[in-house]
Design a protein around this motif. Structure first.
Motif, PDB file in Angstrom:
ATOM      1  N   ASP A   8      -9.201   6.944   0.780  1.00 52.76           N
ATOM      2  CA  ASP A   8      -9.965   8.012   0.136  1.00 52.76           C
ATOM      3  C   ASP A   8      -9.037   9.070  -0.445  1.00 52.76           C
ATOM      4  O   ASP A   8      -9.254   9.564  -1.540  1.00 52.76           O
ATOM      5  N   GLN A   9      -8.002   9.397   0.318  1.00 52.07           N
ATOM      6  CA  GLN A   9      -7.026  10.366  -0.174  1.00 52.07           C
ATOM      7  C   GLN A   9      -6.416   9.871  -1.489  1.00 52.07           C
ATOM      8  O   GLN A   9      -6.315  10.618  -2.464  1.00 52.07           O
ATOM      9  N   LEU A  10      -6.046   8.582  -1.509  1.00 50.50           N
ATOM     10  CA  LEU A  10      -5.436   8.016  -2.717  1.00 50.50           C
ATOM     11  C   LEU A  10      -6.414   8.042  -3.891  1.00 50.50           C
ATOM     12  O   LEU A  10      -6.035   8.367  -5.016  1.00 50.50           O
ATOM     13  N   GLU A  11      -7.682   7.707  -3.601  1.00 53.04           N
ATOM     14  CA  GLU A  11      -8.699   7.680  -4.667  1.00 53.04           C
ATOM     15  C   GLU A  11      -8.883   9.080  -5.258  1.00 53.04           C
ATOM     16  O   GLU A  11      -8.918   9.253  -6.474  1.00 53.04           O
ATOM     17  N   ILE A  12      -8.954  10.081  -4.372  1.00 58.01           N
ATOM     18  CA  ILE A  12      -9.130  11.458  -4.840  1.00 58.01           C
ATOM     19  C   ILE A  12      -7.898  11.912  -5.619  1.00 58.01           C
ATOM     20  O   ILE A  12      -7.997  12.523  -6.683  1.00 58.01           O
ATOM     21  N   PRO A  43     -12.411   3.222   3.135  1.00 64.52           N
ATOM     22  CA  PRO A  43     -12.874   4.104   2.063  1.00 64.52           C
ATOM     23  C   PRO A  43     -14.381   4.340   2.042  1.00 64.52           C
ATOM     24  O   PRO A  43     -15.143   3.439   2.368  1.00 64.52           O
ATOM     25  N   THR A  44     -14.766   5.558   1.690  1.00 63.59           N
ATOM     26  CA  THR A  44     -16.172   5.863   1.449  1.00 63.59           C
ATOM     27  C   THR A  44     -16.331   6.780   0.236  1.00 63.59           C
ATOM     28  O   THR A  44     -17.451   7.050  -0.179  1.00 63.59           O
ATOM     29  N   MET A  45     -15.239   7.280  -0.318  1.00 59.26           N
ATOM     30  CA  MET A  45     -15.376   8.378  -1.285  1.00 59.26           C
ATOM     31  C   MET A  45     -15.044   8.027  -2.717  1.00 59.26           C
ATOM     32  O   MET A  45     -14.475   6.990  -3.004  1.00 59.26           O
ATOM     33  N   GLY A  46     -15.389   8.977  -3.577  1.00 61.17           N
ATOM     34  CA  GLY A  46     -15.099   8.807  -4.993  1.00 61.17           C
ATOM     35  C   GLY A  46     -15.967   7.706  -5.574  1.00 61.17           C
ATOM     36  O   GLY A  46     -16.931   7.253  -4.955  1.00 61.17           O
ATOM     37  N   TYR A  47     -15.628   7.287  -6.773  1.00 63.50           N
ATOM     38  CA  TYR A  47     -16.441   6.256  -7.431  1.00 63.50           C
ATOM     39  C   TYR A  47     -16.251   4.910  -6.743  1.00 63.50           C
ATOM     40  O   TYR A  47     -17.183   4.148  -6.561  1.00 63.50           O
ATOM     41  N   ASP A  48     -15.011   4.608  -6.323  1.00 56.85           N
ATOM     42  CA  ASP A  48     -14.762   3.295  -5.745  1.00 56.85           C
ATOM     43  C   ASP A  48     -15.245   3.185  -4.301  1.00 56.85           C
ATOM     44  O   ASP A  48     -15.686   2.126  -3.869  1.00 56.85           O
ATOM     45  N   GLY A  49     -15.172   4.301  -3.563  1.00 58.85           N
ATOM     46  CA  GLY A  49     -15.628   4.292  -2.173  1.00 58.85           C
ATOM     47  C   GLY A  49     -17.086   3.876  -2.081  1.00 58.85           C
ATOM     48  O   GLY A  49     -17.508   3.182  -1.162  1.00 58.85           O
ATOM     49  N   LEU A  50     -17.847   4.288  -3.087  1.00 55.52           N
ATOM     50  CA  LEU A  50     -19.262   3.955  -3.165  1.00 55.52           C
ATOM     51  C   LEU A  50     -19.485   2.440  -3.095  1.00 55.52           C
ATOM     52  O   LEU A  50     -20.426   1.959  -2.464  1.00 55.52           O
ATOM     53  N   LEU A  51     -18.590   1.702  -3.751  1.00 56.88           N
ATOM     54  CA  LEU A  51     -18.753   0.247  -3.786  1.00 56.88           C
ATOM     55  C   LEU A  51     -18.599  -0.348  -2.393  1.00 56.88           C
ATOM     56  O   LEU A  51     -19.367  -1.217  -1.988  1.00 56.88           O
ATOM     57  N   TYR A  52     -17.583   0.156  -1.660  1.00 58.54           N
ATOM     58  CA  TYR A  52     -17.384  -0.344  -0.285  1.00 58.54           C
ATOM     59  C   TYR A  52     -18.649  -0.131   0.533  1.00 58.54           C
ATOM     60  O   TYR A  52     -19.104  -0.997   1.247  1.00 58.54           O
ATOM     61  N   LEU A  53     -19.202   1.079   0.404  1.00 60.79           N
ATOM     62  CA  LEU A  53     -20.416   1.399   1.160  1.00 60.79           C
ATOM     63  C   LEU A  53     -21.558   0.476   0.781  1.00 60.79           C
ATOM     64  O   LEU A  53     -22.264  -0.051   1.629  1.00 60.79           O
ATOM     65  N   GLY A  54     -21.707   0.276  -0.507  1.00 59.85           N
ATOM     66  CA  GLY A  54     -22.780  -0.584  -1.013  1.00 59.85           C
ATOM     67  C   GLY A  54     -22.657  -1.992  -0.462  1.00 59.85           C
ATOM     68  O   GLY A  54     -23.634  -2.560   0.055  1.00 59.85           O
TER      69      GLY A  54
END
Lengths: 453, 488
Positions: free
Chosen positions: B218-222, B429-440
């Protein structure tokens, strides 16, 4: 309690909430600060054991606030217990005090009495964190349940019934499996076992039956000794103190023999049980001869172990006595008080007279690291038993690591146990299978390791 | 965070921590200033401020920690150790370290005679053993109640100790809201490290406050997203250092990943050091990530760049989301979690075309009101439980609401056989645009073959009376008299 600790292996006296949770359908009510129940729960999740019936975030708590600190919190505790009875379904409720309640002077025992007088199954125990370790808390709660719930009754002795006091639930990550295996061993002798805690216990009915036992069995160097001494005084029940966890062939047989004798069982019958068990155990055992001959140059032979005195001595006994290991470092982490430390030391010296100098009492795992890391870097043929605190540097040194103690964050522990004949075999599998995983001894031969120095 | 701010969240205006009802009613009442303060007459264990205080700081490099308490108060350090170890592995650290934490082990004798000598000894022991640049000293219920004067000890010992000594007052009984522990940590940083000293500003530098529960991915994504805007990130305090903390006052702006993290501290940074801040939402899901980025753009003067970035990210992400949406569309979901994450998760429900059936979150305040008003505009009335923990209430509600999916702490809903996804995942990951995909994908996986969770439900014994399921789930929330209503 000794001074500061940086890498602890146990929690405070409130760890006793796990002693309550380990009794099927018993519920602790924690009269302590917000988060005390959760923090203790976090520590006692070694091996992801799960929260039992009513543990984790489900534990009722008064969540002490500033007004309790100023005005006292007994009123809120009463309201909490009333609510607990209406919402939660339990056979026994144990009120436990934390530091705040202990320092304010709230009396959980007298509040519990008020409810008990109404015929409700409520017990109170003073388990403020500053009173000591999880082990101390465990004994406080066991005694409170015996005094306030089992009570003053005239024993009606049932021949062949034995109460087992063997382990501090959750503190030992293998407690569920260990108790299950101990029960199985004892049942082989035809005994009826009150195991009191865990998956094979029937719950409070076993506790109610405590006074009727023919004898008490304590399997531990020191934890539980006060309890069985107390039970002897209270109900006149004799006890057998068996200080070593029976692991492997020889110790399991010795265990059955001593218990059989104490229980007054027919010697021929007991020897028959032992012969049958040994036949199976040593069939498997002898079968490893080829494996040993083939891989001998790579097999570990040095032993470093840290953890509760119970598990530590049991594993050491089997490895030293039957598998030919040389103990290099034995660290007892359960921080017994001075009186008990003497007792534990004398047991060790009796069992391992050749190695009496390598026993240390060390509750701080960082000091265990200081004492062992350098030695491990110089060998590649050690097996190290310990906790998460030992895992990283042991693996980095190229030696075999296995869990024997909390904290455990990198393994799921369900029914795993090294107790008994089967446990000994399981232990052998664990040690030697780890050799084939990753960069351990097989990936780096003895000679290569020596060359590195 | 003005001089007078105590860090105790219960003392904030218009903030409620014991509350329940329908989303429309709560929003309406909040708007009309008619929510009464309340307490639970029966409750389950909450969390301790010390856990948050320690978690906020535990991964700081060159730091050591003393917990002035009995042994048990450091129980959470086995988790901190685990987060720290995994955090180091993710960051490519070769020689894995353990946090340097010492507990003074207050015992029965200390309760009678005081534990100050033990603390002094521990301070010197820690300095000798680790030579840290900074030593944080956490207080506890026991140390405070026996009257150990930690501030004076720090003042005295600082004369003879090289390491900077910083006391953090996080005794559990001060607040039932564990997020107060974050504030206690920042109050200490402000008082003992920053000390009001100003320094020249770096134009493109932003303070990004993040708690331990934010994974490295998440840190990297942000940082990736902010890097695209030419923004440099001072990531604080997770895996930061004393230098990183000292750099705080050189930033051009501040923001936070979590809504309840450093919120008051950012106000103080603006008041004392002239550093503007953006306090919006947690960047989980498309809508929230957009809002979060626009907030940063405003304080960093990058509005045009951000709009372009958002457009490009949408183009990239929407086709993938569509795949997940096909599988989750119309599913009824219940969300439970910390303040930031619960609302963030509730918002992403919309990304996947799911229906919000209920929400559990620890606090209802002005921020929550904004979120609830938004959620009310896209969902029909849903049930809200303002609680920290309290599974007895949650399970009662879940038995009525019967959602298809649960997002939150797994063990409670799992026992009812509801497919469950964890949103508080500090390692993944859970955050940002890509984190959303993991959650989904995690939700989709749960629904594809729920046999495990069904088996759990079939064999789990819940420790609650049958009669409890028929009671009002909010029965034990006791509201104060009309006259005691908080001034909203």
């Amino acid at each position: 309690m000794k001074g500061s600790i940086s890498q602890p292996r146990f929690t405070c006296a409130l760890g006793a909430q796990n002693t309550v949770l380990a009794i099927p359908h018993a519920i602790p009510v924690v009269h302590a600060g917000p988060g005390c129940a959760a923090t203790v729960n976090t520590f006692t999740q070694a091996g992801y054991q799960g929260e039992c019936y009513a543990g984790g975030n489900q534990i009722p708590s008064t969540n002490t606030n500033e007004s309790h600190v100023v005005f006292g919190g007994e009123k809120d505790l009463r309201s909490e217990v009333e609510g607990a009875f209406k919402v939660m379904k339990g056979d026994l409720f144990v009120l436990l005090s934390g530091c705040t309640a202990g320092i304010i002077g709230d009396n959980t025992v007298s509040v519990a009495e008020e409810f008990a007088e109404r015929g409700l199954p409520v017990v109170g125990a003073e388990t403020s964190g500053f009173k000591g370790s999880s082990y101390v808390g465990h004994e406080i709660v066991v005694k409170a349940i015996i005094d306030q719930f089992v009570g003053n009754i005239e024993p009606n002795i049932e021949k062949g019934l034995v109460n087992v006091f063997a382990d501090v639930p959750a503190q030992n990550p293998f407690w569920r499996g260990d108790l299950q295996q101990l029960k199985l061993l004892l049942e082989k002798l035809g005994l009826k076992v009150n195991i009191l805690f865990g998956v094979t216990s029937t719950g409070v009915s076993e506790w109610k039956n405590i006074p009727n036992a023919q004898f008490n069995l304590i399997v531990s160097p020191w934890v539980g000794l006060e309890t069985v001494e107390y039970l002897q005084k209270k109900y006149g029940t004799p006890f057998l103190h068996y200080p070593i966890l029976p692991v492997g062939g020889e110790e399991s047989s010795k265990f059955l023999r001593e218990v059989g004798k104490f229980a007054g069982l027919d010697e021929t019958f007991v020897e028959g049980v032992i012969t049958a068990e040994e036949k199976i155990f040593y069939d498997y055992f002898v079968g490893t001869a080829d494996f040993f001959a083939t891989l001998l140059i790579n097999l570990p032979y040095e032993l470093y172990i840290s953890g509760d005195s119970l598990t530590t001595f049991g594993i050491t006994k089997f490895l030293e006595n039957e598998l030919g290991y040389i103990p290099r470092g034995i660290f007892v982490t359960d921080n017994p008080n001075q009186k008990n430390e003497e007792k534990v030391r004398s047991i060790f010296e009796r069992e391992f007279p050749e190695y009496k100098d390598i026993l240390s009492f060390e509750p701080d795992s960082e000091k265990i690291k200081l004492a062992t890391e350098e030695k491990l870097q110089k060998t590649g043929r050690a097996v190290v038993f310990g906790s998460d605190w030992e895992r990283n540097y042991t693996k980095a040194s190229g030696n075999i690591f296995l869990y024997s103690s909390a904290p455990v964050n990198q393994q799921l522990i369900l029914s795993k146990s090294y107790v008994g004949y089967q446990g000994g075999l399981k232990l052998m599998e664990d040690i030697y299978n780890t050799m084939f995983e990753g960069k351990t001894i097989t990936g780096q031969t003895f000679q290569e390791k020596l060359g590195k120095q | 965070m003005s001089e007078s701010y105590s860090g105790i969240r219960e003392q904030r205006k218009s903030a409620y921590y014991d509350l329940g009802g329908s989303s429309k009613t709560l929003a309406e009442n909040f708007k009309n200033h008619c929510i009464a303060s309340a307490e639970r007459s029966f409750a389950q264990g909450r969390m301790c401020t010390a856990i948050n205080g320690m978690a906020a700081l535990m991964s700081l490099q060159d730091a050591a920690f003393i917990m002035h308490s009995p042994q048990g108060c450091t129980g959470c350090n086995v988790v901190a150790e685990d987060f720290y170890r995994v955090g180091q592995i993710h960051r490519g650290v070769k020689k894995i370290k353990s946090p340097h934490l010492l507990v003074t082990n207050i015992d029965g004798k200390d309760v009678v005679f005081g534990g100050e000598k033990k603390l002094i000894k521990a301070i010197h022991m820690v300095e000798e053993r680790y030579h840290p640049k900074i030593i944080f000293i956490f207080t506890s219920c026991a140390s405070a109640m026996i009257g150990d004067d930690v501030d004076s000890i720090v003042e005295n010992e600082q004369q003879s100790v090289q390491s900077l000594l910083v006391p953090v007052h996080c005794e559990g009984f001060r607040s039932r809201i564990n997020a107060s522990g974050f504030d206690f940590a920042f109050i200490a940083i402000s008082k003992y490290i920053l000390k009001g000293k100003k320094q020249p500003k770096q134009k493109n530098l932003i303070n990004l406050f993040a708690p331990t529960t934010v994974s490295f991915k998440d840190q990297l994504e942000i940082e990736r997203i902010l890097g695209l805007l030419g923004i440099q990130v001072n990531y604080i305090p997770f895996f930061s250092s004393l230098e990183g903390i000292q750099k705080i006052t050189a930033a051009a702006a501040s923001t936070s990943i979590c809504k309840v993290f450093a919120d008051q501290f950012m106000i103080e940074l603006e008041e004392k050091y002239g550093i503007p801040y953006s306090h919006t939402v947690m960047p989980v899901g498309v809508r929230n990530t957009d809002i979060w980025l626009r907030g940063i753009a405003k304080v960093m003067h990058k509005e045009a760049e951000v709009e372009k970035l958002i457009e490009e990210e949408h183009k990239r992400i929407y086709p993938i989301i569509l795949e997940i949406k096909k599988k989750l569309h119309g599913k009824r979901v219940f969300v439970a979690g910390g303040t930031g994450r619960s609302f963030a998760a509730a918002a992403l429900v919309d990304d996947f075309g799911m229906v919000l059936a209920g929400l559990e979150t620890p606090a209802y305040d002005k921020d929550a009101q904004d979120d609830v008003e938004y959620l009310n505009s896209i969902h029909s009335n849903f049930v809200m439980n303002i609680a920290q923990g309290q599974p007895f209430e949650l399970l009662n509600i879940l038995k009525r609401v019967k959602p298809d999916v649960f997002i939150g702490s797994p063990e409670w809903a799992g026992r009812l056989g509801i497919p469950t996804t964890h949103i508080l995942d500090p390692k993944r990951p859970t955050m940002g645009y890509d984190g959303l995909l993991y959650l989904g994908y995690k939700i989709v996986e749960q629904l594809e073959n729920p046999s495990y969770i069904k088996k759990i439900a079939a064999h789990a014994h819940l420790p609650y009376r049958e009669s409890w399921w028929k009671e009002d789930p909010f029965k034990y929330i006791v509201y104060n008299e009309e006259g005691d209503k908080k001034n909203v």
